[in-house]
Motif scaffolding. Structure first.
Motif, mmCIF file in Angstrom:
data_model
loop_
_atom_site.group_PDB
_atom_site.id
_atom_site.type_symbol
_atom_site.label_atom_id
_atom_site.label_comp_id
_atom_site.label_asym_id
_atom_site.label_seq_id
_atom_site.Cartn_x
_atom_site.Cartn_y
_atom_site.Cartn_z
ATOM 1 N N ALA A 157 0.851 -1.193 0.000
ATOM 2 C CA ALA A 157 0.000 0.000 0.000
ATOM 3 C C ALA A 157 0.884 1.240 0.000
ATOM 4 C CB ALA A 157 -0.911 0.003 1.227
ATOM 5 N N PRO A 158 0.479 2.277 -0.715
ATOM 6 C CA PRO A 158 1.331 3.479 -0.784
ATOM 7 C C PRO A 158 1.428 4.161 0.582
ATOM 8 C CG PRO A 158 -0.808 3.913 -1.764
ATOM 9 C CD PRO A 158 -0.766 2.436 -1.445
ATOM 10 N N LEU A 159 2.607 4.668 0.868
ATOM 11 C CA LEU A 159 2.804 5.429 2.095
ATOM 12 C C LEU A 159 2.292 6.846 1.879
ATOM 13 C CD1 LEU A 159 6.383 4.242 3.087
ATOM 14 C CD2 LEU A 159 4.213 3.542 4.081
ATOM 15 N N PRO A 160 1.922 7.520 2.973
ATOM 16 C CA PRO A 160 1.456 8.900 2.814
ATOM 17 C C PRO A 160 2.530 9.757 2.149
ATOM 18 C CG PRO A 160 1.101 8.103 5.055
ATOM 19 C CD PRO A 160 1.914 7.068 4.347
ATOM 20 N N ALA A 161 2.106 10.633 1.268
ATOM 21 C CA ALA A 161 3.049 11.525 0.569
ATOM 22 C C ALA A 161 3.399 12.696 1.477
ATOM 23 C CB ALA A 161 2.412 12.029 -0.720
ATOM 24 N N VAL A 207 0.837 12.329 18.458
ATOM 25 C CA VAL A 207 1.142 11.105 19.198
ATOM 26 C C VAL A 207 -0.212 10.493 19.506
ATOM 27 C CG1 VAL A 207 2.172 10.151 21.289
ATOM 28 C CG2 VAL A 207 3.251 12.101 20.151
ATOM 29 N N ILE A 208 -0.355 9.198 19.246
ATOM 30 C CA ILE A 208 -1.666 8.562 19.344
ATOM 31 C C ILE A 208 -1.675 7.508 20.453
ATOM 32 C CG2 ILE A 208 -3.433 7.263 18.080
ATOM 33 C CD1 ILE A 208 -1.976 8.158 15.481
ATOM 34 N N GLY A 209 -2.729 7.525 21.270
ATOM 35 C CA GLY A 209 -2.958 6.432 22.199
ATOM 36 C C GLY A 209 -2.957 6.821 23.656
ATOM 37 N N ALA A 210 -3.072 5.789 24.476
ATOM 38 C CA ALA A 210 -2.995 5.912 25.931
ATOM 39 C C ALA A 210 -1.538 5.694 26.299
ATOM 40 C CB ALA A 210 -3.888 4.873 26.593
ATOM 41 N N LEU A 211 -0.889 6.738 26.786
ATOM 42 C CA LEU A 211 0.552 6.673 27.013
ATOM 43 C C LEU A 211 0.885 6.394 28.473
ATOM 44 C CD1 LEU A 211 2.046 9.593 24.887
ATOM 45 C CD2 LEU A 211 1.579 7.237 24.235
ATOM 46 N N LEU A 255 -10.863 7.641 15.223
ATOM 47 C CA LEU A 255 -9.479 8.045 14.999
ATOM 48 C C LEU A 255 -9.211 8.565 13.580
ATOM 49 C CD1 LEU A 255 -6.719 8.473 16.189
ATOM 50 C CD2 LEU A 255 -6.199 6.065 15.716
ATOM 51 N N PRO A 256 -9.645 7.896 12.512
ATOM 52 C CA PRO A 256 -9.369 8.451 11.173
ATOM 53 C C PRO A 256 -9.919 9.866 10.999
ATOM 54 C CG PRO A 256 -10.124 6.192 10.979
ATOM 55 C CD PRO A 256 -10.314 6.589 12.420
ATOM 56 N N ARG A 257 -11.109 10.130 11.514
ATOM 57 C CA ARG A 257 -11.706 11.466 11.403
ATOM 58 C C ARG A 257 -10.911 12.482 12.224
ATOM 59 N NH1 ARG A 257 -14.788 14.203 14.534
ATOM 60 N NH2 ARG A 257 -15.441 12.471 15.830
ATOM 61 N N LEU A 258 -10.465 12.084 13.418
ATOM 62 C CA LEU A 258 -9.673 12.993 14.251
ATOM 63 C C LEU A 258 -8.347 13.343 13.584
ATOM 64 C CD1 LEU A 258 -10.300 11.346 17.743
ATOM 65 C CD2 LEU A 258 -11.043 13.625 17.016
ATOM 66 N N LEU A 259 -7.692 12.345 12.999
ATOM 67 C CA LEU A 259 -6.422 12.608 12.319
ATOM 68 C C LEU A 259 -6.633 13.474 11.085
ATOM 69 C CD1 LEU A 259 -4.692 9.133 12.684
ATOM 70 C CD2 LEU A 259 -4.200 11.234 13.955
ATOM 71 N N ASP A 260 -7.722 13.234 10.368
ATOM 72 C CA ASP A 260 -8.028 14.063 9.199
ATOM 73 C C ASP A 260 -8.280 15.512 9.615
ATOM 74 O OD1 ASP A 260 -8.527 14.259 6.327
ATOM 75 O OD2 ASP A 260 -10.612 14.650 6.914
ATOM 76 N N TYR A 282 -1.231 -0.874 16.860
ATOM 77 C CA TYR A 282 -2.462 -0.453 16.192
ATOM 78 C C TYR A 282 -2.382 1.023 15.808
ATOM 79 C CZ TYR A 282 -4.606 -4.805 17.684
ATOM 80 O OH TYR A 282 -4.894 -6.109 17.880
ATOM 81 N N THR A 283 -1.736 1.823 16.654
ATOM 82 C CA THR A 283 -1.651 3.250 16.348
ATOM 83 C C THR A 283 -0.744 3.522 15.163
ATOM 84 O OG1 THR A 283 0.055 3.535 18.051
ATOM 85 C CG2 THR A 283 -2.228 3.975 18.708
ATOM 86 N N LEU A 284 0.292 2.706 14.960
ATOM 87 C CA LEU A 284 1.121 2.857 13.770
ATOM 88 C C LEU A 284 0.303 2.543 12.528
ATOM 89 C CD1 LEU A 284 3.738 3.299 12.224
ATOM 90 C CD2 LEU A 284 4.347 0.934 12.753
ATOM 91 N N SER A 285 -0.466 1.467 12.568
ATOM 92 C CA SER A 285 -1.322 1.126 11.426
ATOM 93 C C SER A 285 -2.292 2.257 11.130
ATOM 94 C CB SER A 285 -2.093 -0.164 11.712
ATOM 95 O OG SER A 285 -1.200 -1.257 11.843
ATOM 96 N N ALA A 286 -2.887 2.834 12.183
ATOM 97 C CA ALA A 286 -3.831 3.934 11.991
ATOM 98 C C ALA A 286 -3.150 5.145 11.369
ATOM 99 C CB ALA A 286 -4.480 4.308 13.330
ATOM 100 N N ALA A 287 -1.950 5.455 11.827
ATOM 101 C CA ALA A 287 -1.219 6.609 11.292
ATOM 102 C C ALA A 287 -0.857 6.383 9.823
ATOM 103 C CB ALA A 287 0.043 6.880 12.108
ATOM 104 N N LEU A 288 -0.450 5.171 9.465
ATOM 105 C CA LEU A 288 -0.097 4.894 8.081
ATOM 106 C C LEU A 288 -1.332 4.950 7.172
ATOM 107 C CD1 LEU A 288 2.497 2.040 8.541
ATOM 108 C CD2 LEU A 288 2.938 4.352 7.713
#
Length: 165
Positions: free
Chosen positions: A58-62, A76-80, A134-139, A158-164
């Motif tokens: 899958a293409p990486l974000p440009a 930074v995403i998640g419960a830290l 999460l996708p809407r928040l990142l957008d 999971y947060t890395l997958s979401a970010a990618l």
């Protein structure tokens, strides 16, 4: 950086060797991760099962250029926890204010303790979220970069997958 279990790496490896060896099956997303786990728990019944939420190839974000005068927006995403990097994030955000660096940190999630935020740190904590939000928040946030300040490697994120995505 200190090792878990009061800084004793040998004790940590022993505890995890028992955990790995005692499992009916241990799933790992990559052969490299399996090799590392095998070094800790040689008796573990390891199975490589790739991430199902990411398509191979899958293409990486440009990358996009940073507009002049606009601060770098770091998410930074998640419960830290401390291990997941809450203290490192806070220290970086405090240092950014001290140096007047053009950077903003956004924690989409929360820390294991209250973290210093603006104006004493270049940090905004957005709080808990539902996975489907999460996708809407990142957008909405439109970060320039995602940062994972964890203090040691994880086998799955999971947060890395979401970010990618």
């Amino acid at each position: 950086m200190p090792a878990p279990l009061e800084g004793d790496v040998t004790r940590w490896r022993g505890a995890n060797a028992r955990l790995l060896s005692g499992g009916r099956d241990v799933l790992t997303p990559r052969h490299d991760t399996g090799r590392r786990l095998r070094a800790v728990g040689p008796a573990a019944r390891l199975h490589v099962v790739p991430h199902t939420d990411m398509q191979p190839g899958a293409p990486l974000p440009a990358p996009r250029p940073l507009a002049e005068g606009r601060p770098l927006k770091v998410v930074v995403i998640g419960a830290l926890s401390a291990i997941k990097g809450a203290d490192v994030l806070e220290a970086a955000a405090i240092e950014a204010v001290r140096r007047q660096a053009p950077v903003e940190f956004h924690l989409v999630g929360y820390g294991y303790r209250p973290l210093r935020t603006q104006p004493r740190a270049a940090l905004t904590v957005h709080g808990e979220y539902k996975d489907e939000e999460l996708p809407r928040l990142l957008d909405w946030l439109q970060p320039d970069i995602a940062w994972f300040p964890a203090q040691w490697p994880e086998t799955y994120s999971y947060t890395l997958s979401a970010a990618l995505q």
